[in-house]
Enzyme design. Structure first.
Site, PDB file in Angstrom:
ATOM      1  N   GLY A  93       0.783  -1.363  -0.250  1.00 46.48           N
ATOM      2  CA  GLY A  93       0.098  -0.034  -0.122  1.00 46.48           C
ATOM      3  C   GLY A  93       0.898   1.215   0.121  1.00 46.48           C
ATOM      4  N   ARG A 121      -7.888  -2.375  -1.525  1.00 40.76           N
ATOM      5  CA  ARG A 121      -7.725  -1.543  -0.407  1.00 40.76           C
ATOM      6  C   ARG A 121      -8.036   0.097  -1.225  1.00 40.76           C
ATOM      7  NH1 ARG A 121      -2.161  -2.116   2.252  1.00 40.76           N
ATOM      8  NH2 ARG A 121      -2.661  -0.977   3.626  1.00 40.76           N
ATOM      9  N   ASP A 314       0.344  -0.637  13.213  1.00 37.83           N
ATOM     10  CA  ASP A 314       0.541  -1.760  12.700  1.00 37.83           C
ATOM     11  C   ASP A 314       0.912  -2.822  13.609  1.00 37.83           C
ATOM     12  OD1 ASP A 314       0.540  -0.916  10.085  1.00 37.83           O
ATOM     13  OD2 ASP A 314       2.686  -0.448   9.923  1.00 37.83           O
TER      14      ASP A 314
HETATM   15  C1  S3P Z   1       2.655   3.707   6.350  1.00 35.93           C
HETATM   16  C2  S3P Z   1       1.563   4.182   7.263  1.00 35.93           C
HETATM   17  C3  S3P Z   1       0.566   3.382   7.749  1.00 35.93           C
HETATM   18  C4  S3P Z   1       0.696   1.965   8.324  1.00 35.93           C
HETATM   19  C5  S3P Z   1       1.613   1.289   6.753  1.00 35.93           C
HETATM   20  C6  S3P Z   1       2.912   2.022   6.766  1.00 35.93           C
HETATM   21  C7  S3P Z   1       3.683   4.390   6.014  1.00 35.93           C
HETATM   22  O1  S3P Z   1      -0.802   3.219   6.912  1.00 35.93           O
HETATM   23  O2  S3P Z   1      -0.173   1.233   8.667  1.00 35.93           O
HETATM   24  O3  S3P Z   1       2.234   0.010   7.419  1.00 35.93           O
HETATM   25  O4  S3P Z   1       4.678   3.929   5.659  1.00 35.93           O
HETATM   26  O5  S3P Z   1       3.334   5.722   5.788  1.00 35.93           O
HETATM   27  P1  S3P Z   1      -1.704   4.316   6.769  1.00 35.93           P
HETATM   28  O6  S3P Z   1      -1.158   5.615   6.061  1.00 35.93           O
HETATM   29  O7  S3P Z   1      -2.740   3.710   5.958  1.00 35.93           O
HETATM   30  O8  S3P Z   1      -2.139   4.416   8.285  1.00 35.93           O
END
Ligand code: S3P
Length: 428
Positions: A93, A121, A314
């Site tokens: 993601g 997602r 996380d």
């Molecule tokens: C992350 C932000 C978080 C986290 C993901 C990594 C990042 O997600 O859960 O594992 O590297 O910016 P969200 O921005 O969806 O909260």
């Protein structure tokens, strides 16, 4: 399928975990958009970080290995060129959302795709602000889902109040803001991890911070920099919990990033009664780093409220295991975002814990977990989610007869050496 056997020994040892995944993505991105060369050391070999490396290679950036380090020769934003193929973000993601911010400002067409999990997602959360800045982003069937087609260029700075706290969304907007005309101002409902802001500064850029606001001026030039990535607190968390809940255990996890926007797991474990010391604390490339020493004892249940969400985001799956083996109830609330991670983590953890004999109440935005002395062994499902697989593996150490985890190879997303380290700290 992976079997993790029950182990009654206290855990001992000094270990290192892979480089921080969040900081790793950003080091590769900033090295690629800066002018000049950057060397990145201790980048995780996990699949997610490697997806970002491959994406920038696809975008024409010269990236090569130099011994243990990754060398990136950036040519600024203009050094990025239209890729010949669809960019495959795999399970990541962060790759997809941060790249959306980069590509929103580039005058060519790119398609970003990912695996079945990533295709489910929500991407509307980046499509919306980046479209307001002037980019053209289209998700599958107009539903804000990957694959995403991005036609970038001609961005204008915006003022944006984020409906949900998300470092990925904030970072996407900041990366677009750096390419936009004028200033971009972002307000977050709760401060999320600040690695992007620190990295803008590290690469010679300017970013303004104040309370829940962050702003950047467009048109800045960034300069290459050497970055050493600290150990990932989100990976260390599995071993911190494994040792914290087992009396007489004592482990040290060396050189872990302890950025205050990421350290909720330490605060929560301490509230549960764990003894965690931070030793040899320093700052490395702008990020606080320390050795974490954990001494185990029986933990107690606590309330974990919404104010801790971004600092802990996380770590809820592994904290759910700590809760399952604590004395009394643990009530976790305000975590609806967990339903939109690599899997629906509220439902995945509820199922896993129930299979291990734990009494769990599942709510739309949280869980109540009734602690037990030991867990029952069983077959459990990871849902292809690396953090669910690793959390259930730690549970297996405390389950009569151990656990059998389906699809456990997904740990390679963030932590390919996880099972080797687990064997190492379980040795009598
Ligand atoms: C992350 C932000 C978080 C986290 C993901 C990594 C990042 O997600 O859960 O594992 O590297 O910016 P969200 O921005 O969806 O909260």
């Amino acid at each position: 399928m992976k079997r993790v056997l029950q182990s009654k020994n206290p855990l001992h040892g000094e270990i290192s975990v892979p480089g921080d995944k969040s900081i790793g993505h950003r080091a590769v991105i900033f090295g690629s958009i800066a002018h000049g060369s950057s060397r990145v050391s201790n980048l995780s070999g996990g699949e997610d970080n490697q997806r970002t490396v491959q994406a920038f290679k696809d975008l024409g950036v010269k990236i090569s290995s130099e011994g243990e380090m990754l060398r990136i020769d950036g040519n600024g934003w203009e050094g990025l060129t239209a890729p010949k193929t669809i960019i495959d973000c795999g399970n990541s993601g962060t790759t997809m959302r941060l790249l959306s911010g980069v590509l929103a400002g580039r005058p060519f067409t790119t398609i970003l795709d990912g695996d079945q999990s990533l295709r489910r997602r929500p991407m509307q959360r980046v499509i919306e602000p980046l479209s307001r800045m002037g980019a053209d982003l289209v998700g599958r069937e107009g539903k804000g889902l990957a694959p995403l087609e991005i036609n970038g260029g001609n961005l204008k700075g915006i003022e944006y109040s984020m409906p949900i706290a998300s470092a990925q969304v904030k970072s996407a907007i900041l990366l677009a803001g750096l390419q936009a005309e004028g200033v971009t101002i972002i307000e977050e409902p709760q401060n999320s991890r600040n690695h992007t802001e620190l990295m803008i500064k590290g690469f010679g850029g300017e970013v303004r911070l104040g309370g829940r606001h962050v702003s950047v001026q467009g048109g800045q030039t960034l300069h290459g920099k050497d970055v050493h990535i600290p150990g990932d607190i989100s990976s260390a968390a599995f071993f911190l919990v494994a040792a914290a809940l087992r009396p007489a255990s004592r482990i040290v996890v060396r050189r872990v990033g302890v950025n205050p926007t990421r350290d909720g797991v330490i605060e929560i474990l301490r509230r549960m009664g764990a003894e965690i010391e931070l030793l040899n604390a320093t700052i490395e490339t702008g990020e606080p780093v320390a050795d974490l020493k954990v001494t185990g004892r029986r933990l107690k249940g606590v309330e974990i409220g919404a104010e801790l969400v971004t600092r802990t985001i996380d770590e809820y799956p592994i904290l759910a295991i700590a809760a399952a083996l604590a004395e009394g109830d643990t009530v976790i609330s305000g975590v609806k975002e967990l339903r939109f991670k690599e899997s629906d983590r509220i439902s995945a953890m509820s199922e896993g814990l129930r299979r291990l004999g734990v009494d769990v109440e599942e709510r739309e935005d949280g869980l109540t977990i009734r602690g037990r002395e030991t867990l029952q062994g069983n077959k459990v499902r990871s849902f292809g989610d690396h953090r669910i697989a690793m959390s259930l593996a730690i549970a297996g150490l405390c389950a009569e007869g151990g656990v059998e985890i389906d699809d456990a190879q997904c740990v390679a997303i963030s932590f390919p050496t996880f099972f080797d380290l687990l064997d190492e700290i379980c040795l009598p």
